[in-house]
Design an enzyme around this catalytic site. Structure first.
Site, mmCIF file in Angstrom:
data_model
loop_
_atom_site.group_PDB
_atom_site.id
_atom_site.type_symbol
_atom_site.label_atom_id
_atom_site.label_comp_id
_atom_site.label_asym_id
_atom_site.label_seq_id
_atom_site.Cartn_x
_atom_site.Cartn_y
_atom_site.Cartn_z
ATOM 1 C CD GLU A 13 8.315 -0.423 -3.213
ATOM 2 O OE1 GLU A 13 7.567 0.453 -2.373
ATOM 3 O OE2 GLU A 13 8.644 -1.515 -2.921
ATOM 4 C CE LYS A 62 -3.110 -2.241 3.140
ATOM 5 N NZ LYS A 62 -3.604 -2.386 4.608
ATOM 6 C CG ASP A 113 14.981 -1.655 4.525
ATOM 7 O OD1 ASP A 113 16.253 -1.249 4.844
ATOM 8 O OD2 ASP A 113 14.195 -2.305 5.282
ATOM 9 C CG ASP A 166 2.700 0.271 7.344
ATOM 10 O OD1 ASP A 166 3.605 0.258 6.322
ATOM 11 O OD2 ASP A 166 2.171 -0.565 7.930
HETATM 12 P P1 5GP Z 1 12.838 -4.308 1.564
HETATM 13 O O1 5GP Z 1 12.312 -5.677 0.917
HETATM 14 O O2 5GP Z 1 13.512 -3.493 0.486
HETATM 15 O O3 5GP Z 1 13.735 -4.705 2.678
HETATM 16 O O4 5GP Z 1 11.700 -3.722 2.089
HETATM 17 C C1 5GP Z 1 10.806 -3.013 1.402
HETATM 18 C C2 5GP Z 1 9.579 -2.850 2.134
HETATM 19 O O5 5GP Z 1 9.916 -2.682 3.602
HETATM 20 C C3 5GP Z 1 9.064 -1.406 2.029
HETATM 21 O O6 5GP Z 1 8.344 -1.481 0.738
HETATM 22 C C4 5GP Z 1 8.376 -0.950 3.165
HETATM 23 O O7 5GP Z 1 7.150 -1.767 3.056
HETATM 24 C C5 5GP Z 1 9.138 -1.865 4.125
HETATM 25 N N1 5GP Z 1 10.057 -0.845 4.698
HETATM 26 C C6 5GP Z 1 11.401 -0.839 4.641
HETATM 27 N N2 5GP Z 1 11.954 0.090 5.544
HETATM 28 C C7 5GP Z 1 11.137 0.878 6.022
HETATM 29 C C8 5GP Z 1 10.713 2.202 6.794
HETATM 30 O O8 5GP Z 1 11.801 2.787 7.085
HETATM 31 N N3 5GP Z 1 9.630 2.534 7.090
HETATM 32 C C9 5GP Z 1 8.660 1.839 6.668
HETATM 33 N N4 5GP Z 1 7.079 2.113 7.100
HETATM 34 N N5 5GP Z 1 8.646 0.737 5.935
HETATM 35 C C10 5GP Z 1 9.833 0.203 5.444
HETATM 36 MG MG MG Z 2 6.537 -0.839 -0.045
#
Ligand code: 5GP
Ligand code: MG
Length: 175
Positions: free
Chosen positions: A99, A43, A103, A159
């Site tokens: 996006e 979302k 992260d 969120d």
């Molecule tokens: P990844 O797969 O790159 O580790 O994480 C991506 C997803 O993790 C993002 O789309 C998001 O939903 C969540 N995420 C990663 N870091 C943060 C952050 O600092 N704050 C929030 N709210 N969500 C995060």
């Molecule tokens: Mg996301």
């Protein structure tokens, strides 16, 4: 609006708007004469997508995917699956993934693999925020709003346990 005391403003709505103006100029320049398909990741990207496309004077189409990633915690499980896939045919389209944050990179790299199998003409990534210090899987980012440090951020679509998506600015969460 009732805010938690541990929320500290990190990126203001004005800074977000300026970054979106810049991203929109870059995207318009690169997609001139094309009909890109923008794919938002639900979302978190809904607010960014809504503001970004209002600045894009292009003949674009929209779709959204829903992926499972974080669950109810702050840590990505690293396991991603498609909960709701694209409904628009992707073959031979110029696809731009939108996006909220990259992260560890697991979510976006999974999504890029999923979309690549559908044989788009091109595939690029636009993220509002990028947290490169936590990257586990290298991912190409074509359009980046902000590079952020290793802090958990909320607001503007992002969120914590489904809260704070409605905040117009981005905040850090101090424990
Ligand atoms: P990844 O797969 O790159 O580790 O994480 C991506 C997803 O993790 C993002 O789309 C998001 O939903 C969540 N995420 C990663 N870091 C943060 C952050 O600092 N704050 C929030 N709210 N969500 C995060
Ligand atoms: Mg996301």
């Amino acid at each position: 609006m009732v805010l938690q005391p541990q929320l500290k403003i990190f990126i203001s709505r004005d800074e977000i708007a300026k970054a979106i103006d810049r991203l929109a100029r870059e995207i318009k320049r690169d997609y001139q004469g094309k009909q890109p398909l923008l794919v938002g990741v639900l979302k978190g990207s809904f607010m960014f997508m809504a503001d970004l496309i209002r600045q894009l004077d292009l003949r674009l189409e929209l779709d959204f995917v829903r992926l499972s990633s974080y669950g109810a915690t702050r840590e990505s499980s690293g396991r991603v699956r498609v909960v709701q896939g694209v409904k628009t045919p992707v073959k031979s389209r110029d696809v731009l993934v939108v996006e909220d944050i990259v992260d560890t990179g697991s979510t976006i790299s999974f999504l890029l693999d999923y979309l690549r199998k559908k044989e788009p003409a091109s595939l690029k990534v636009c993220t509002l925020t990028d947290k490169p210090s936590r990257r586990r899987i290298p991912v190409p980012i074509d359009y980046r709003g902000f590079t952020v440090p290793n802090k958990f951020i909320v607001g503007y679509g992002l969120d914590l346990n489904q809260r704070f998506r409605n905040l117009p600015d981005i905040y850090t969460m101090e424990d």
